[in-house]
Design a protein around this motif. Structure first.
Motif, PDB file in Angstrom:
ATOM      1  N   ALA A   1       0.842  -1.204   0.000  1.00  0.00           N
ATOM      2  CA  ALA A   1       0.000   0.000   0.000  1.00  0.00           C
ATOM      3  C   ALA A   1       0.874   1.250   0.000  1.00  0.00           C
ATOM      4  O   ALA A   1       0.753   2.119   0.873  1.00  0.00           O
ATOM      5  CB  ALA A   1      -0.922  -0.023   1.210  1.00  0.00           C
TER       6      ALA A   1
ATOM      7  N   TRP B   1      -0.561   4.731   0.300  1.00  0.00           N
ATOM      8  CA  TRP B   1      -1.208   4.997   1.578  1.00  0.00           C
ATOM      9  C   TRP B   1      -0.181   5.456   2.612  1.00  0.00           C
ATOM     10  O   TRP B   1      -0.517   6.110   3.594  1.00  0.00           O
ATOM     11  CB  TRP B   1      -1.921   3.732   2.054  1.00  0.00           C
TER      12      TRP B   1
ATOM     13  N   TRP C   1      -4.879   2.541  -6.591  1.00  0.00           N
ATOM     14  CA  TRP C   1      -6.006   2.444  -5.677  1.00  0.00           C
ATOM     15  C   TRP C   1      -6.236   3.788  -4.978  1.00  0.00           C
ATOM     16  O   TRP C   1      -5.296   4.431  -4.526  1.00  0.00           O
ATOM     17  CB  TRP C   1      -5.728   1.360  -4.638  1.00  0.00           C
TER      18      TRP C   1
ATOM     19  N   PHE D   1      -7.016   5.459  -1.971  1.00  0.00           N
ATOM     20  CA  PHE D   1      -7.092   5.181  -0.540  1.00  0.00           C
ATOM     21  C   PHE D   1      -8.005   6.164   0.190  1.00  0.00           C
ATOM     22  O   PHE D   1      -8.420   5.901   1.317  1.00  0.00           O
ATOM     23  CB  PHE D   1      -5.687   5.206   0.077  1.00  0.00           C
TER      24      PHE D   1
ATOM     25  N   THR E   1      -9.664   2.301   2.293  1.00  0.00           N
ATOM     26  CA  THR E   1      -8.393   1.652   2.633  1.00  0.00           C
ATOM     27  C   THR E   1      -8.614   0.190   2.963  1.00  0.00           C
ATOM     28  O   THR E   1      -7.848  -0.688   2.543  1.00  0.00           O
ATOM     29  CB  THR E   1      -7.735   2.365   3.825  1.00  0.00           C
TER      30      THR E   1
ATOM     31  N   PHE F   1      -8.785  -2.267   0.038  1.00  0.00           N
ATOM     32  CA  PHE F   1      -7.492  -2.621  -0.548  1.00  0.00           C
ATOM     33  C   PHE F   1      -6.929  -3.861   0.130  1.00  0.00           C
ATOM     34  O   PHE F   1      -6.505  -4.813  -0.533  1.00  0.00           O
ATOM     35  CB  PHE F   1      -6.522  -1.444  -0.393  1.00  0.00           C
TER      36      PHE F   1
END
Length: 232
Positions: free
Chosen positions: A24, A27, A187, A189, A193, A196
């Motif tokens: 991620a 993120w 993605w 976020f 979140t 994901f």
């Protein structure tokens, strides 16, 4: 059961969790991403130190197709992790920034490619060791002997996770990432979140199920072949 073995298992799952979080990237800030990756590599090094005897026995340990499957997956994940480590050093902007190295866009692309292959291969590794993990978990939780209802429920859950995982493979564009195809899809976020991580957990489950049942089928096929050969 040895507490040392349980600690090793916890460390292995922690390393897998860190890989999840490291995926991620958008993120996290870059520094956090690099620190998480460094922690993961430390745990993976310790994992291989603990399993050094397996690597020492490797040249003479190929017996049976499931064993070959395990050996192949272990070698491939070692290669993916090695590529991930090398490219991490080359593109680092924080942890290894003191080194006079620069990988550029190519190293970054290889880094992403290696990360997703490491993720898929880690799922396969998990699936091939699932029987052992279930035995350990059963002993820790003091689960009684197998019963048909619990087995059916667990298989239904595994089937649902695997089905959602197949769906998630397309949602997350895993095929493009494994083939290093250029993509501008990232993605969001800010939108979600949790989704994901749920998608990636489902993908992990789908790949682990595939590996587990592939090993089961290979054992069954090998047993049938031996029975057939013995009857001739």
């Amino acid at each position: 059961m040895s507490p040392f073995f349980v600690i090793r298992l916890v460390l292995d799952f922690t390393a897998a969790g860190l890989l999840f979080v490291a995926l991620a990237y958008w993120w996290l800030d870059n520094t956090t991403h690099e620190l998480i990756g460094t922690g993961m590599f430390v745990l993976l090094v310790s994992h291989n130190v603990f399993n050094r005897r397996w690597w020492a026995r490797l040249p003479k340990s190929v017996r049976g197709r499931p064993s070959f499957l395990t050996i192949a997956s272990n070698i491939l994940i070692a290669l993916a992790i090695s590529a991930l480590l090398v490219t991490s050093v080359l593109i680092s902007r924080t942890v290894f920034a003191f080194l006079p190295l620069s990988g550029g866009p190519t190293a970054r692309e290889i880094h992403i490619l290696a990360a997703y292959w490491a993720f898929i291969l880690a799922a396969v590794h998990l699936g091939l060791h699932w029987s052992m993990i279930m035995v350990v978990t059963g002993k820790l939780l003091r689960v009684g002997p197998p019963n048909a209802i619990r087995t059916a429920c667990l298989r239904a859950v595994a089937g649902a996770i695997a089905a959602y995982g197949i769906h998630s493979i397309f949602v997350m564009g895993i095929g493009d990432r494994l083939m290093a195809r250029p993509s501008i899809d990232f993605w969001d976020f800010q939108e979600s979140t949790i989704a994901f991580f749920l998608h990636h957990i489902a993908i992990l489950g789908a790949c682990a199920c595939a590996a587990y049942y592939a090993a089961v089928w290979l054992r069954w096929a090998g047993a049938m072949r031996r029975v057939t050969d013995a009857g001739q």
